[in-house]
Design a protein around this motif. Structure first.
Motif, short mmCIF file in Angstrom:
data_model
loop_
_atom_site.label_atom_id
_atom_site.label_comp_id
_atom_site.label_asym_id
_atom_site.label_seq_id
_atom_site.Cartn_x
_atom_site.Cartn_y
_atom_site.Cartn_z
N HIS A 132 44.17 20.05 -1.44
CA HIS A 132 43.99 19.45 -2.76
C HIS A 132 42.54 19.24 -3.17
CE1 HIS A 132 48.23 18.42 -3.55
NE2 HIS A 132 48.32 18.21 -2.25
N GLY A 133 41.61 19.26 -2.22
CA GLY A 133 40.23 18.93 -2.54
C GLY A 133 39.63 19.85 -3.58
N ARG A 134 38.74 19.30 -4.40
CA ARG A 134 38.12 20.07 -5.48
C ARG A 134 36.80 20.70 -5.06
NH1 ARG A 134 41.01 19.26 -10.20
NH2 ARG A 134 42.98 18.32 -9.57
N CYS A 135 36.46 20.60 -3.79
CA CYS A 135 35.28 21.27 -3.23
C CYS A 135 35.64 21.68 -1.80
CB CYS A 135 34.07 20.33 -3.26
SG CYS A 135 34.19 18.93 -2.13
N PRO A 136 34.81 22.45 -1.13
CA PRO A 136 35.12 22.79 0.26
C PRO A 136 35.30 21.55 1.12
CG PRO A 136 33.38 24.21 -0.58
CD PRO A 136 33.61 23.16 -1.63
N VAL A 137 36.24 21.64 2.05
CA VAL A 137 36.55 20.53 2.96
C VAL A 137 36.27 20.97 4.38
CG1 VAL A 137 38.38 19.03 3.84
CG2 VAL A 137 38.29 19.59 1.40
N GLY A 160 39.88 34.54 -1.70
CA GLY A 160 39.02 34.36 -0.54
C GLY A 160 37.55 34.55 -0.80
N GLN A 161 37.17 34.97 -2.00
CA GLN A 161 35.77 35.24 -2.29
C GLN A 161 34.91 33.97 -2.24
OE1 GLN A 161 35.57 38.44 -1.54
NE2 GLN A 161 34.00 38.61 -3.12
N ARG A 162 35.47 32.84 -2.63
CA ARG A 162 34.70 31.60 -2.55
C ARG A 162 34.42 31.23 -1.10
NH1 ARG A 162 36.53 26.59 -5.98
NH2 ARG A 162 34.56 25.88 -5.08
N VAL A 256 35.12 29.44 8.82
CA VAL A 256 35.33 29.30 7.37
C VAL A 256 36.51 30.18 6.96
CG1 VAL A 256 34.33 29.54 5.06
CG2 VAL A 256 32.88 28.88 7.01
N VAL A 257 37.47 29.59 6.26
CA VAL A 257 38.63 30.33 5.76
C VAL A 257 38.96 29.87 4.35
CG1 VAL A 257 39.70 30.85 7.99
CG2 VAL A 257 40.20 28.68 6.85
N GLY A 258 39.74 30.69 3.64
CA GLY A 258 40.27 30.28 2.35
C GLY A 258 41.51 29.43 2.54
N ALA A 259 41.87 28.68 1.50
CA ALA A 259 43.06 27.84 1.58
C ALA A 259 44.33 28.69 1.62
CB ALA A 259 43.11 26.87 0.40
N VAL A 288 38.12 26.52 2.09
CA VAL A 288 37.55 26.68 0.75
C VAL A 288 38.63 27.21 -0.18
CG1 VAL A 288 35.69 27.71 -0.61
CG2 VAL A 288 35.34 27.23 1.83
N ARG A 289 38.96 26.43 -1.18
CA ARG A 289 39.96 26.87 -2.15
C ARG A 289 39.37 27.89 -3.10
NH1 ARG A 289 42.18 22.12 -5.37
NH2 ARG A 289 43.72 23.66 -6.00
N GLY A 290 40.20 28.86 -3.49
CA GLY A 290 39.75 29.90 -4.41
C GLY A 290 39.72 29.42 -5.85
N THR A 291 38.98 30.13 -6.68
CA THR A 291 38.94 29.83 -8.10
C THR A 291 40.33 29.97 -8.70
OG1 THR A 291 36.69 30.66 -8.22
CG2 THR A 291 37.87 30.44 -10.30
N GLY A 292 40.74 28.98 -9.48
CA GLY A 292 42.03 29.06 -10.14
C GLY A 292 43.18 28.54 -9.33
N GLU A 293 42.97 28.17 -8.06
CA GLU A 293 44.06 27.60 -7.27
C GLU A 293 44.36 26.20 -7.79
OE1 GLU A 293 43.73 27.70 -3.07
OE2 GLU A 293 43.21 29.80 -2.99
N ARG A 294 45.62 25.92 -8.01
CA ARG A 294 46.02 24.64 -8.57
C ARG A 294 46.80 23.83 -7.55
NH1 ARG A 294 49.08 26.42 -13.93
NH2 ARG A 294 50.03 27.82 -12.39
N ASN A 295 46.77 22.51 -7.74
CA ASN A 295 47.54 21.64 -6.87
C ASN A 295 49.03 21.78 -7.16
OD1 ASN A 295 45.23 20.62 -5.72
ND2 ASN A 295 45.06 18.95 -7.20
#
Length: 295
Positions: A132-137, A160-162, A256-259, A288-295
């Motif tokens: 859920h975090g809005r920045c990398p955790v 995964g680009q972020r 480091v991985v994507g969500a 790290v969550r990707g751009t556009g991923e929503r809760n």
């Protein structure tokens, strides 16, 4: 402050270890550090002061004050140059840290806290905040290797680009090498040779390996030019992503991985690979969550 790193504390040893890591991360970024504690007792109308029958240093408020003082002192010992502030929030930890993440560069938490159930390998706050975090955790597990590489899990997905960008930036800050690891499995490997040698393969022998190596190169394209001082090892492995990344974490200072990645189910908040790493990695893990991923 030019930036902000947030760390959640609860009085546990895991939380204090997270404070030290967060302080060093803030120093690398030349950012401030905010120590956050969430306390549910005021919302439940529980008295915070000492009991009339007990010592004056007792009570929940004094306990929280001591907890925060210890965390701030630990941060200052780890990174004396970092400006540290503290926030005590009424409410649950996940809600408090998710709100703090909106204005932060990075949120750091430990794997288990005082409220964790003994049977759980990783605290629910860490798992849910990674989703859920809005920045990398950054979830602090075992003590990292001081001179190990940054290991990046690459799946070639747009989401995964972020994570790729974060890993390059982190490697540059730490002056560490980067291992970009991409895995592929037997489900998309060439079929065994048939009895009739003239029958075609599902893929030409060796073709799939080249395709997967190209996918890795494409995912990293542009970032190596932006971070020319980062030494990058391209590693393409036939195997499961979870197993290979956990093994690579043994000698890493950070994974480091994507969500969620390629093949992830939209309804899941956190992908199986990132979940596995939060439970079993041998070093801290950044999700790290990707751009556009929503809760």
């Amino acid at each position: 402050m030019s930036g902000l790193v947030v760390v959640g504390v609860d009085g546990s040893a895991s939380g204090l270890a997270a404070v030290e890591v967060a302080a060093r991360e803030a120093a690398l970024r030349k950012a401030g550090l905010r120590v956050v504690h969430a306390c549910v007792w005021p919302a439940m109308h529980v008295p915070m002061g000492p009991s009339p029958m007990g010592p004056p240093e007792g009570g929940l408020q004094n306990m929280v004050d001591r907890l925060m003082a210890e965390a701030v002192e630990r941060a200052r010992q780890a990174a004396p140059e970092v400006t540290v502030d503290q926030v005590v929030v009424t409410g649950d930890a996940l809600t408090a840290l998710e709100a703090q993440s909106r204005g932060a560069e990075l949120v750091v938490v430990g794997t288990r806290g005082m409220g964790g159930f003994v049977g759980l390998l990783v605290g629910s706050t860490a798992v849910h905040l990674a989703a859920h975090g809005r920045c990398p955790v950054l979830v602090v597990r075992e003590e990292p290797q001081a001179d190990g590489p940054i290991v990046l899990g690459v799946d070639g997905s747009a989401a995964g680009q972020r994570a790729v960008e974060f890993a390059f930036a982190e490697a540059a800050l730490r002056k560490a090498p980067l291992v970009a690891l991409h895995t592929w499995t037997n489900w998309n490997a060439p079929m065994p040779a048939p009895q009739d040698a003239s029958a075609p393969y599902a893929n030409e022998p060796g073709a799939l390996v080249g395709e997967e190596e190209s996918l890795l190169s494409e995912a990293l394209a542009g970032f190596q030019e932006r971070y020319p001082d980062v030494t990058v090892e391209h590693r393409t492995v036939q195997g499961g992503a979870r197993e290979e990344l956990i093994e690579a974490s043994r000698s890493a200072q950070l994974v480091v991985v994507g969500a969620r990645g390629r093949g992830g189910f939209t309804g899941l908040l956190l992908g199986s690979v990132s979940q596995a790493l939060l439970h079993h990695a041998h070093c801290p893990v950044a999700v790290v969550r990707g751009t556009g991923e929503r809760n």
